[in-house]
Design a protein around this motif. Sequence first.
Motif, PDB file in Angstrom:
ATOM      1  N   ASP A 177       0.843  -1.191   0.000  1.00 18.38           N
ATOM      2  CA  ASP A 177       0.000   0.000   0.000  1.00 18.38           C
ATOM      3  C   ASP A 177       0.883   1.248   0.000  1.00 18.38           C
ATOM      4  N   GLU A 178       0.959   1.927  -1.136  1.00 14.55           N
ATOM      5  CA  GLU A 178       1.829   3.100  -1.243  1.00 14.55           C
ATOM      6  C   GLU A 178       1.324   4.280  -0.423  1.00 14.55           C
ATOM      7  N   ASN A 179       0.078   4.212   0.021  1.00 16.31           N
ATOM      8  CA  ASN A 179      -0.467   5.279   0.872  1.00 16.31           C
ATOM      9  C   ASN A 179      -0.213   5.020   2.355  1.00 16.31           C
ATOM     10  N   GLU A 180       0.313   3.843   2.658  1.00 11.67           N
ATOM     11  CA  GLU A 180       0.630   3.501   4.043  1.00 11.67           C
ATOM     12  C   GLU A 180       1.822   4.325   4.530  1.00 11.67           C
ATOM     13  N   ASN A 181       1.865   4.574   5.829  1.00 12.72           N
ATOM     14  CA  ASN A 181       2.997   5.272   6.434  1.00 12.72           C
ATOM     15  C   ASN A 181       4.310   4.533   6.118  1.00 12.72           C
ATOM     16  N   LYS A 182       5.342   5.291   5.797  1.00 10.96           N
ATOM     17  CA  LYS A 182       6.602   4.660   5.379  1.00 10.96           C
ATOM     18  C   LYS A 182       7.199   3.782   6.470  1.00 10.96           C
ATOM     19  N   ASN A 183       7.116   4.202   7.718  1.00 13.30           N
ATOM     20  CA  ASN A 183       7.665   3.391   8.812  1.00 13.30           C
ATOM     21  C   ASN A 183       6.977   2.035   8.894  1.00 13.30           C
ATOM     22  N   VAL A 184       5.675   2.033   8.653  1.00 12.92           N
ATOM     23  CA  VAL A 184       4.925   0.785   8.695  1.00 12.92           C
ATOM     24  C   VAL A 184       5.354  -0.113   7.540  1.00 12.92           C
ATOM     25  N   ARG A 185       5.493   0.465   6.361  1.00 15.46           N
ATOM     26  CA  ARG A 185       5.915  -0.309   5.195  1.00 15.46           C
ATOM     27  C   ARG A 185       7.296  -0.931   5.425  1.00 15.46           C
ATOM     28  N   VAL A 186       8.218  -0.130   5.951  1.00 13.17           N
ATOM     29  CA  VAL A 186       9.565  -0.632   6.240  1.00 13.17           C
ATOM     30  C   VAL A 186       9.511  -1.769   7.243  1.00 13.17           C
ATOM     31  N   SER A 187       8.709  -1.606   8.292  1.00 12.72           N
ATOM     32  CA  SER A 187       8.592  -2.641   9.320  1.00 12.72           C
ATOM     33  C   SER A 187       8.010  -3.923   8.735  1.00 12.72           C
ATOM     34  N   ALA A 188       7.021  -3.795   7.849  1.00 16.59           N
ATOM     35  CA  ALA A 188       6.400  -4.973   7.237  1.00 16.59           C
ATOM     36  C   ALA A 188       7.371  -5.685   6.296  1.00 16.59           C
ATOM     37  N   ILE A 189       8.154  -4.921   5.541  1.00 18.26           N
ATOM     38  CA  ILE A 189       9.153  -5.516   4.635  1.00 18.26           C
ATOM     39  C   ILE A 189      10.201  -6.265   5.441  1.00 18.26           C
ATOM     40  N   SER A 190      10.683  -5.603   6.496  1.00 18.94           N
ATOM     41  CA  SER A 190      11.676  -6.246   7.360  1.00 18.94           C
ATOM     42  C   SER A 190      11.123  -7.525   7.972  1.00 18.94           C
ATOM     43  N   ALA A 191       9.842  -7.494   8.333  1.00 20.77           N
ATOM     44  CA  ALA A 191       9.217  -8.659   8.959  1.00 20.77           C
ATOM     45  C   ALA A 191       9.179  -9.858   8.019  1.00 20.77           C
ATOM     46  N   VAL A 192       8.778  -9.655   6.760  1.00 16.00           N
ATOM     47  CA  VAL A 192       8.720 -10.805   5.846  1.00 16.00           C
ATOM     48  C   VAL A 192      10.116 -11.333   5.539  1.00 16.00           C
ATOM     49  N   GLY A 193      11.119 -10.426   5.605  1.00 17.89           N
ATOM     50  CA  GLY A 193      12.499 -10.886   5.463  1.00 17.89           C
ATOM     51  C   GLY A 193      12.906 -11.766   6.624  1.00 17.89           C
ATOM     52  N   GLN A 194      12.556 -11.343   7.834  1.00 18.82           N
ATOM     53  CA  GLN A 194      12.864 -12.150   9.025  1.00 18.82           C
ATOM     54  C   GLN A 194      12.144 -13.498   8.987  1.00 18.82           C
ATOM     55  N   ILE A 195      10.904 -13.456   8.564  1.00 19.93           N
ATOM     56  CA  ILE A 195      10.115 -14.692   8.487  1.00 19.93           C
ATOM     57  C   ILE A 195      10.705 -15.629   7.433  1.00 19.93           C
ATOM     58  N   GLY A 196      11.285 -15.045   6.377  1.00 20.01           N
ATOM     59  CA  GLY A 196      11.914 -15.855   5.326  1.00 20.01           C
ATOM     60  C   GLY A 196      10.911 -16.561   4.437  1.00 20.01           C
ATOM     61  N   SER A 197       9.810 -15.890   4.188  1.00 21.58           N
ATOM     62  CA  SER A 197       8.725 -16.529   3.446  1.00 21.58           C
ATOM     63  C   SER A 197       8.870 -16.366   1.941  1.00 21.58           C
ATOM     64  N   ASN A 198       8.934 -17.494   1.211  1.00 27.90           N
ATOM     65  CA  ASN A 198       8.941 -17.435  -0.248  1.00 27.90           C
ATOM     66  C   ASN A 198       7.652 -16.858  -0.797  1.00 27.90           C
ATOM     67  N   GLN A 199       6.589 -16.921  -0.006  1.00 32.88           N
ATOM     68  CA  GLN A 199       5.294 -16.387  -0.411  1.00 32.88           C
ATOM     69  C   GLN A 199       5.373 -14.887  -0.716  1.00 32.88           C
ATOM     70  N   ALA A 200       6.322 -14.200  -0.063  1.00 26.82           N
ATOM     71  CA  ALA A 200       6.408 -12.751  -0.205  1.00 26.82           C
ATOM     72  C   ALA A 200       7.290 -12.306  -1.363  1.00 26.82           C
ATOM     73  N   VAL A 201       7.972 -13.247  -2.018  1.00 25.94           N
ATOM     74  CA  VAL A 201       9.000 -12.881  -2.991  1.00 25.94           C
ATOM     75  C   VAL A 201       8.438 -12.062  -4.153  1.00 25.94           C
ATOM     76  N   GLU A 202       7.359 -12.504  -4.780  1.00 25.04           N
ATOM     77  CA  GLU A 202       6.816 -11.785  -5.930  1.00 25.04           C
ATOM     78  C   GLU A 202       6.388 -10.369  -5.552  1.00 25.04           C
ATOM     79  N   ALA A 203       5.751 -10.241  -4.390  1.00 28.40           N
ATOM     80  CA  ALA A 203       5.331  -8.909  -3.939  1.00 28.40           C
ATOM     81  C   ALA A 203       6.536  -8.012  -3.671  1.00 28.40           C
ATOM     82  N   LEU A 204       7.589  -8.580  -3.101  1.00 29.05           N
ATOM     83  CA  LEU A 204       8.812  -7.805  -2.855  1.00 29.05           C
ATOM     84  C   LEU A 204       9.452  -7.379  -4.169  1.00 29.05           C
ATOM     85  N   ILE A 205       9.488  -8.269  -5.138  1.00 28.44           N
ATOM     86  CA  ILE A 205      10.078  -7.941  -6.433  1.00 28.44           C
ATOM     87  C   ILE A 205       9.327  -6.772  -7.075  1.00 28.44           C
TER      88      ILE A 205
END
Length: 339
Positions: free
Chosen positions: A83-111
Amino acid sequence: IPYQATTQPSIIDTVIDQLHAPGYNQQLEAIGILAAVGDTQAIELLIESLQDDHFRVRESAAGVLGELRAQQAVTALIKRFQDENENKNVRVSAISAVGQIGSNQAVEALIETLHDHDTWIRLQVVGALGQIGDSRAVEPLIALLKDQDNSVRWVTARVLGDFRDKRAIPALIETLQDRDWNVRRESVWALRNLKDEQAVEPLLNVIRDKTWEPRMEATRAISELGDERVIEPLLVLSQDEHQGVRMSAAWILGRLGDQRAFPALIELLKHENDSHQRYVIKESLSLLGARVGIEPLLATLTYDDEKVREGGMTALGLLRDKRALEPLLRSLQDDMTLR
């Protein structure tokens, strides 16, 4: 570590009340408690908190979900960072979280998010893709080596080195010519990790880089190539204008065991005054003597330059070779006579 089941229901009830309390400070305290509880119900409440009205609560909930490696939260976290309208800190925290989780499910969305207009978001995505380590990310990351931001390019080069995927080699060789020295240095590091023949000549050419940091990284990279071609570049680097580069080259030359290094190391003894740096040179001379013979070291005892004689004596002493005992005693007596 989750709390014992006997205490958990009352804790959760209290937390639910806090999560609905006015004022986000109480909600943040509740999220801290949920982090300690860490069970399925706590994770469900944290996922719900990703919808909270206050961005601090959403940011904190995302961070805790990452710490808990909550696989069931990945879909909700993806929604937050896409969500590009989401607060940047929240977006950063969510990105970092999926990295920590190590989920392949998130790869396409991250790309997809690699093309975000915000530099900090792109940097976080690169890091998360590196943590996950899914090979689908390699080609998009290669393309990101052309990013307009210097920091995005050098972090991407570092992550590609971690992937160790040979598809990245041509692009990393190209970035050895990047305008930013950080990018050049990290590209050297990445190619060092990849250990491929096609990178040898480009890495050898880095000794002419105008900035010392890539040259320093190049000394380490070329020392691991296992190729005779590395000796001449290392000899050049041993005379570098930057002390750190010189010492790195000297340290490596001593361990490679090529007799061509003797003159370069002896030359360094003439000009280095720092005691620590001089010891590095002496140790390298000693190691070199152990591998190819002590004759060049014995020859230093006859030099007019006092610093060379002293360095040669220390190097011979480190060797503990009986053949050096008599020449060392003679040299000491000669020095005492001169004084």
